[in-house]
Motif scaffolding. Sequence first.
Motif, short mmCIF file in Angstrom:
data_model
loop_
_atom_site.label_atom_id
_atom_site.label_comp_id
_atom_site.label_asym_id
_atom_site.label_seq_id
_atom_site.Cartn_x
_atom_site.Cartn_y
_atom_site.Cartn_z
N THR A 1 90.45 52.42 -16.03
CA THR A 1 89.21 51.71 -15.70
C THR A 1 89.50 50.32 -15.16
O THR A 1 88.87 49.86 -14.18
CB THR A 1 88.32 51.61 -16.95
OG1 THR A 1 88.00 52.92 -17.42
CG2 THR A 1 87.03 50.86 -16.64
N LEU A 2 90.46 49.63 -15.78
CA LEU A 2 90.84 48.30 -15.29
C LEU A 2 91.35 48.37 -13.87
O LEU A 2 90.95 47.58 -13.00
CB LEU A 2 91.90 47.69 -16.20
CG LEU A 2 92.47 46.33 -15.78
CD1 LEU A 2 91.39 45.27 -15.74
CD2 LEU A 2 93.60 45.91 -16.71
N LEU A 3 92.22 49.34 -13.58
CA LEU A 3 92.75 49.48 -12.23
C LEU A 3 91.65 49.83 -11.24
O LEU A 3 91.67 49.37 -10.09
CB LEU A 3 93.84 50.56 -12.20
CG LEU A 3 95.10 50.25 -13.02
CD1 LEU A 3 96.04 51.45 -13.01
CD2 LEU A 3 95.81 49.03 -12.46
N ALA A 4 90.69 50.64 -11.66
CA ALA A 4 89.60 51.01 -10.76
C ALA A 4 88.73 49.81 -10.41
O ALA A 4 88.13 49.77 -9.32
CB ALA A 4 88.74 52.09 -11.42
N THR B 1 86.60 39.05 -11.85
CA THR B 1 85.15 39.18 -11.92
C THR B 1 84.76 39.49 -13.36
O THR B 1 85.60 39.92 -14.16
CB THR B 1 84.67 40.31 -11.02
OG1 THR B 1 85.17 41.55 -11.53
CG2 THR B 1 85.16 40.13 -9.58
N PRO B 2 83.50 39.33 -13.72
CA PRO B 2 83.08 39.68 -15.09
C PRO B 2 83.38 41.13 -15.45
O PRO B 2 83.76 41.42 -16.59
CB PRO B 2 81.57 39.40 -15.06
CG PRO B 2 81.41 38.32 -14.03
CD PRO B 2 82.43 38.64 -12.97
N THR B 3 83.22 42.05 -14.50
CA THR B 3 83.50 43.46 -14.78
C THR B 3 84.98 43.68 -15.05
O THR B 3 85.37 44.41 -15.97
CB THR B 3 83.06 44.34 -13.60
OG1 THR B 3 81.68 44.12 -13.34
CG2 THR B 3 83.27 45.82 -13.91
N GLN B 4 85.83 43.04 -14.25
CA GLN B 4 87.27 43.15 -14.46
C GLN B 4 87.67 42.55 -15.80
O GLN B 4 88.52 43.09 -16.52
CB GLN B 4 88.03 42.46 -13.33
CG GLN B 4 87.92 43.17 -11.99
CD GLN B 4 88.43 42.33 -10.84
OE1 GLN B 4 88.61 41.12 -10.99
NE2 GLN B 4 88.64 42.94 -9.69
N GLN C 1 90.13 54.72 -3.94
CA GLN C 1 90.33 53.43 -3.28
C GLN C 1 91.51 52.69 -3.90
O GLN C 1 92.31 52.07 -3.20
CB GLN C 1 89.07 52.57 -3.38
CG GLN C 1 89.22 51.22 -2.66
CD GLN C 1 87.90 50.48 -2.58
OE1 GLN C 1 86.86 51.03 -2.91
NE2 GLN C 1 87.95 49.24 -2.13
N VAL C 2 91.64 52.78 -5.23
CA VAL C 2 92.78 52.15 -5.89
C VAL C 2 94.07 52.82 -5.46
O VAL C 2 95.08 52.16 -5.19
CB VAL C 2 92.61 52.23 -7.42
CG1 VAL C 2 93.84 51.66 -8.11
CG2 VAL C 2 91.37 51.47 -7.86
N SER D 1 95.83 58.00 -12.10
CA SER D 1 95.19 59.29 -11.85
C SER D 1 93.74 59.29 -12.30
O SER D 1 92.95 60.12 -11.86
CB SER D 1 95.95 60.40 -12.57
OG SER D 1 95.78 60.31 -13.97
N THR D 2 93.38 58.36 -13.20
CA THR D 2 91.99 58.25 -13.64
C THR D 2 91.20 57.25 -12.81
O THR D 2 89.98 57.17 -12.94
CB THR D 2 91.92 57.81 -15.12
OG1 THR D 2 92.35 56.46 -15.24
CG2 THR D 2 92.77 58.71 -16.00
N ALA D 3 91.90 56.46 -11.98
CA ALA D 3 91.23 55.48 -11.13
C ALA D 3 90.76 56.18 -9.86
O ALA D 3 91.18 57.27 -9.52
CB ALA D 3 92.17 54.33 -10.80
#
Length: 374
Positions: free
Chosen positions: A212-215, A257-260, A110-111, A105-107
């Motif tokens: 945030t990780l899921l997003a 990716t680095p962000t993930q 698109q997720v 619900s916080t993502a």
Amino acid sequence: MNARPSTLPPPPDRGVAGEHRALDWNVAVATAVRLMKPGPEVPRAEAEQAVRSLRQFSVEAETHVRELTGLGQELPIAEGDVVDRPAWVRGAADGLAELTDAALSTADSQVLRGAEAFGGLGARGAGVQAGVVLAYLGGKVLGQFDPYGESGVAGQRGRLLLVAPNVVAAQKSLGVPADDFRMWVCLHESTHRLQFNAVPWLREHFTACLGTLLAEMEGTTGELLSRLPAVLREARSVRSSSDSSPGVLGWIELLQTPTQRAALDRIIAISTLLEGHADHVMDAVGPQVVPSVATIRQRFTERRKGGGLLDRVLRSLLGVDAKIRQYAQGGAFTRHVVNAVGMADFNAVWSSPEHLPNRAEINDPAAWIRRVHG
């Protein structure tokens, strides 16, 4: 166990609630219960005594944890729920569903659309896979605090689950005093309960980090495949420089990716702190509460390393070995900080999300002390 401990009510219907569900939790529970082995056969009187003592110790243990840590002095204390293996599966599935729902619900949308694409057969297939994992863990887990469950006690959130047949089986396997081992297990799980109830922002912060990780997990298959050559080169480098496999978590990190990876680092750092802090507390409470604590710790540590080849492979695939490393790393961080600055200053970790250690600081506690305490 011949005498069934109290069981949890069946979880909500996970197959229909929420359009974005990518996993059918009803299928997961049914699969796990079907595959799970029965608990150990013990006399009814022994089983009933195990249930009674676990309920009693779940309250006494939190009192000891509060005295050691200084956390949650004014909070009420509730008995833990003593359950059998199928009831643990239902409770774990319920908690995981609540956690993933809250995180999704916080993502971003698109997720959510990506999760919806797994509906139907995909959701059932994912449920079967989750059920296999739950069946394996259902025979291993001694206890668990579910921060997203309902405690039924004002001022308390979450449910503490103690899996009686697994506690009995582990105690007999280790050959340690029954009451000592039960109290020792309750100390660990009661620490988790206190962490989430005495630190009001922790539950929502953990959920937000997972969201945030899921997003960030929105890369296309093409983007993933484009990273494979670099991943394979790094994997070969890992193999040539070490005799050990990086494990399932290592391969996941190589594909990110680095962000993930930064988002995953935050989740790992929080989880490692929580597990290590609980491991430290269960031993630091001391021999006055658990007279055979040193023997239990030694034998339990050896047990974590043990198992046949198939068991070790499954533990690696399911990330259990990574979890065991979290206990060791988080425990070392906690011990170092407590020895250096005392428990009161260690508790700065609970004062705000900014004071949580990052993943690098978990392995360099002196760096956390410098950052937080100057």
